[in-house]
Design a protein around this motif. Structure first.
Motif, PDB file in Angstrom:
ATOM      1  N   GLY A   1      -9.963   3.492  -4.855  1.00 38.46           N
ATOM      2  CA  GLY A   1      -9.370   4.285  -3.772  1.00 38.46           C
ATOM      3  C   GLY A   1      -9.151   3.533  -2.475  1.00 38.46           C
ATOM      4  N   ILE A   2      -9.507   2.250  -2.442  1.00 43.42           N
ATOM      5  CA  ILE A   2      -9.314   1.485  -1.200  1.00 43.42           C
ATOM      6  C   ILE A   2      -8.196   0.479  -1.416  1.00 43.42           C
ATOM      7  N   ARG A   3      -7.341   0.375  -0.421  1.00 46.04           N
ATOM      8  CA  ARG A   3      -6.182  -0.520  -0.538  1.00 46.04           C
ATOM      9  C   ARG A   3      -6.666  -1.969  -0.574  1.00 46.04           C
ATOM     10  N   ASP A   4      -6.197  -2.690  -1.587  1.00 50.03           N
ATOM     11  CA  ASP A   4      -6.695  -4.052  -1.810  1.00 50.03           C
ATOM     12  C   ASP A   4      -5.646  -5.068  -1.359  1.00 50.03           C
ATOM     13  N   GLU A   5      -5.800  -5.548  -0.120  1.00 48.28           N
ATOM     14  CA  GLU A   5      -4.776  -6.440   0.432  1.00 48.28           C
ATOM     15  C   GLU A   5      -5.064  -7.906   0.139  1.00 48.28           C
ATOM     16  N   CYS A   6      -4.066  -8.728   0.467  1.00 52.26           N
ATOM     17  CA  CYS A   6      -4.244 -10.172   0.285  1.00 52.26           C
ATOM     18  C   CYS A   6      -5.252 -10.682   1.312  1.00 52.26           C
ATOM     19  N   ASP A   7      -6.163 -11.492   0.866  1.00 57.42           N
ATOM     20  CA  ASP A   7      -7.195 -12.043   1.733  1.00 57.42           C
ATOM     21  C   ASP A   7      -6.565 -13.165   2.561  1.00 57.42           C
ATOM     22  N   GLY A   8      -6.457 -12.950   3.869  1.00 57.00           N
ATOM     23  CA  GLY A   8      -5.764 -13.936   4.709  1.00 57.00           C
ATOM     24  C   GLY A   8      -4.271 -13.666   4.751  1.00 57.00           C
ATOM     25  N   CYS A   9      -3.897 -12.384   4.647  1.00 55.64           N
ATOM     26  CA  CYS A   9      -2.482 -11.954   4.609  1.00 55.64           C
ATOM     27  C   CYS A   9      -1.618 -12.733   5.608  1.00 55.64           C
ATOM     28  N   PRO A  10      -0.645 -13.525   5.110  1.00 56.37           N
ATOM     29  CA  PRO A  10       0.228 -14.255   6.031  1.00 56.37           C
ATOM     30  C   PRO A  10       1.275 -13.360   6.693  1.00 56.37           C
ATOM     31  N   ASP A  11       1.491 -12.163   6.156  1.00 61.13           N
ATOM     32  CA  ASP A  11       2.570 -11.337   6.677  1.00 61.13           C
ATOM     33  C   ASP A  11       2.048 -10.170   7.502  1.00 61.13           C
ATOM     34  N   ALA A  12       0.955 -10.428   8.231  1.00 61.15           N
ATOM     35  CA  ALA A  12       0.413  -9.366   9.081  1.00 61.15           C
ATOM     36  C   ALA A  12       1.250  -9.252  10.348  1.00 61.15           C
ATOM     37  N   MET A  13       1.381  -8.014  10.833  1.00 59.92           N
ATOM     38  CA  MET A  13       2.178  -7.776  12.042  1.00 59.92           C
ATOM     39  C   MET A  13       1.405  -6.875  12.993  1.00 59.92           C
ATOM     40  N   LEU A  14       1.881  -6.778  14.212  1.00 60.73           N
ATOM     41  CA  LEU A  14       1.188  -5.951  15.196  1.00 60.73           C
ATOM     42  C   LEU A  14       1.688  -4.520  15.130  1.00 60.73           C
ATOM     43  N   TYR A  15       0.749  -3.595  15.044  1.00 60.52           N
ATOM     44  CA  TYR A  15       1.103  -2.182  15.137  1.00 60.52           C
ATOM     45  C   TYR A  15       0.053  -1.518  16.025  1.00 60.52           C
ATOM     46  N   GLU A  16       0.523  -0.978  17.138  1.00 64.34           N
ATOM     47  CA  GLU A  16      -0.359  -0.363  18.137  1.00 64.34           C
ATOM     48  C   GLU A  16      -1.508  -1.290  18.495  1.00 64.34           C
ATOM     49  N   GLY A  17      -1.164  -2.555  18.722  1.00 64.01           N
ATOM     50  CA  GLY A  17      -2.133  -3.519  19.240  1.00 64.01           C
ATOM     51  C   GLY A  17      -3.049  -4.130  18.203  1.00 64.01           C
ATOM     52  N   ARG A  18      -2.914  -3.764  16.920  1.00 65.78           N
ATOM     53  CA  ARG A  18      -3.767  -4.428  15.927  1.00 65.78           C
ATOM     54  C   ARG A  18      -2.946  -4.959  14.769  1.00 65.78           C
ATOM     55  N   LEU A  19      -3.565  -5.890  14.049  1.00 65.26           N
ATOM     56  CA  LEU A  19      -2.851  -6.532  12.951  1.00 65.26           C
ATOM     57  C   LEU A  19      -2.944  -5.680  11.693  1.00 65.26           C
ATOM     58  N   VAL A  20      -1.780  -5.379  11.110  1.00 62.94           N
ATOM     59  CA  VAL A  20      -1.758  -4.663   9.826  1.00 62.94           C
ATOM     60  C   VAL A  20      -0.808  -5.410   8.884  1.00 62.94           C
ATOM     61  N   PRO A  21      -1.064  -5.382   7.582  1.00 64.13           N
ATOM     62  CA  PRO A  21      -0.135  -6.044   6.651  1.00 64.13           C
ATOM     63  C   PRO A  21       1.232  -5.370   6.735  1.00 64.13           C
ATOM     64  N   SER A  22       2.284  -6.163   6.799  1.00 69.26           N
ATOM     65  CA  SER A  22       3.608  -5.557   6.970  1.00 69.26           C
ATOM     66  C   SER A  22       3.941  -4.627   5.802  1.00 69.26           C
ATOM     67  N   CYS A  23       3.401  -4.916   4.608  1.00 69.68           N
ATOM     68  CA  CYS A  23       3.712  -4.061   3.458  1.00 69.68           C
ATOM     69  C   CYS A  23       3.080  -2.673   3.599  1.00 69.68           C
TER      70      CYS A  23
END
Ligand code: SF4
Length: 390
Positions: free
Chosen positions: A350-372
């Motif tokens: 039930g927990i989203r399993d993202e890439c460790d060290g995601c190169p495609d992180a972007m800023l959303y409301e001041g914090r880094l989130v994976p763009s996907c």
């Protein structure tokens, strides 16, 4: 490695050293407008409720500086929507370059012309990442037929010169068995192409009640098996793992040296490791790409590398055979070509399993989130929980 178990063992690969705060890539989206509307777009540009908006340039500049501060990045990837629709694209590229980073632009290619590319090159454009695949064209054509479009774009970019070129291909069950056509074409056209990326399609749940349909999804194993049918000796060099599963591969890369439409050999993990370590030592940053502009090695560089790296002895041996066959090859440069699979997040317990060290992180409301995952953050405040595995 055999076809039955085409996934390489993690222990044979180099783990790319990227982290949240020391990462070669910073991802900045400058528009939600798009002129292609690929089915299943993860930003929802194909949806009726998409509102096309260009980010104001001051906001884009702020984002770029924040990315530089948070990520220590070598490149800024401008994405969208379609960045070529943004009226200030040239100024944004100049701003990135003036701040010591390399601007890369993700595009669907529709607006590429010799003039548009050379205009942006003058502003400092360093790389183009062009999505071309039959899924974005409603499967009205095949990957093999699309190779002529890839060639058209590749030749335009090559004519301007010095721009790193990636072709990105989104994959599901419908076009999986055509990936070999894309690879064969890219090896034959190594003069034009530096990087080929395959990304299995996934579904963003824009609406909480939407049903998830994973019937056409493909996974890293499928890509490995498929690619092995055209590159039977393929060796992988580097990976990024997942945040939640110990042995799951999320990014998988192979790099090889190409001359005269032939792969001279695979560079192996030690080459990528030495390159990243030395790059960080001398520039203070990890690298997204090999080399300053395009990714080339000459004869002398290959021979020098062969002194230290076993994999390069095979490459140097094959290069010498090419030189004996035709001495002009001594003065030709070989392309360092990269093949990369990016496996989007699945869910573990039930927990989203993202890439460790995601190169495609972007800023959303001041914090880094994976763009996907951006749309789920925007629409639901957090990624939705789904009982699936990737
Ligand atoms: S954006 Fe998603 S798929 Fe891409 S690297 Fe980050 S977590 Fe992985």
């Amino acid at each position: 490695m055999n076809i039955a178990n085409a996934l390489p063992e993690i222990s044979t690969l180099y783990r790319l050293p990227f982290t949240k705060n020391d990462n070669p890539n910073g991802w900045v989206e400058i528009t939600t407008d798009c002129n292609l509307k690929c089915p299943g777009c993860y930003r929802g540009c194909d949806r009726d409720d998409n509102i096309p908006v260009h980010e104001p340039i001051e906001k884009v500049k702020e984002n770029i500086l924040e990315m530089k501060r948070l990520r220590n990045c070598q490149i800024i990837s401008l994405s969208g929507g379609e960045p070529f629709l943004h009226p200030e694209l040239g100024n944004i590229i100049r701003f990135i370059r003036d701040n010591g980073m390399y601007p890369f632009v993700h595009t669907n290619g529709v607006l590429l012309t010799h003039d548009s590319i050379s205009g942006l090159k003058k502003e400092g454009l360093a790389g183009l990442i062009i999505r071309v695949d039959s899924l974005s064209r409603h499967r009205s054509t095949s990957e093999e037929k699309l190779n002529s479009l890839r060639k058209h774009y590749g030749e335009m970019v090559y004519a301007v010169g010095g721009i790193h070129l990636t072709f990105l291909c989104v994959v599901n069950h419908d076009n999986l068995n055509e990936m070999g056509d894309v690879i064969n074409w890219s090896v034959e056209n190594s003069k034009l192409v530096d990087f080929v990326t395959f990304i299995p399609i996934r579904q963003v749940l824009f609406d909480k009640n939407e049903q998830l349909d994973c019937s056409k999804w493909v996974y890293a194993e499928d890509l490995c098996k498929q690619v092995q049918t055209v590159l039977p000796d393929i060796r992988y060099a580097a990976y990024l793992g997942s945040r939640l599963e110990d042995a799951r591969i999320k990014w998988l890369q192979s790099s090889y040296i190409v001359m005269n439409k032939k792969i001279l050999g695979y560079t192996g993990p030690k080459f990528v490791e030495s390159f990243q370590m030395f790059h960080h030592l001398f520039t203070g940053k990890y690298a997204y790409k090999f080399g300053k502009g395009r990714s080339y090695l000459n004869f002398l560089q290959i021979v020098l590398l062969a002194i230290f790296l076993r994999d390069f002895r095979v490459i140097a041996g094959n290069l010498i055979k090419e030189i004996i066959r035709n001495p002009v090859n001594l003065f030709r440069r070989s392309t360092v070509q990269l093949l990369c699979y990016i496996i989007p997040p699945g869910f573990v317990n039930g927990i989203r399993d993202e890439c460790d060290g995601c190169p495609d992180a972007m800023l959303y409301e001041g914090r880094l989130v994976p763009s996907c995952g951006l749309e789920e953050f925007k629409r639901h405040g957090k990624p939705l929980e789904k009982q699936i595995v990737d």
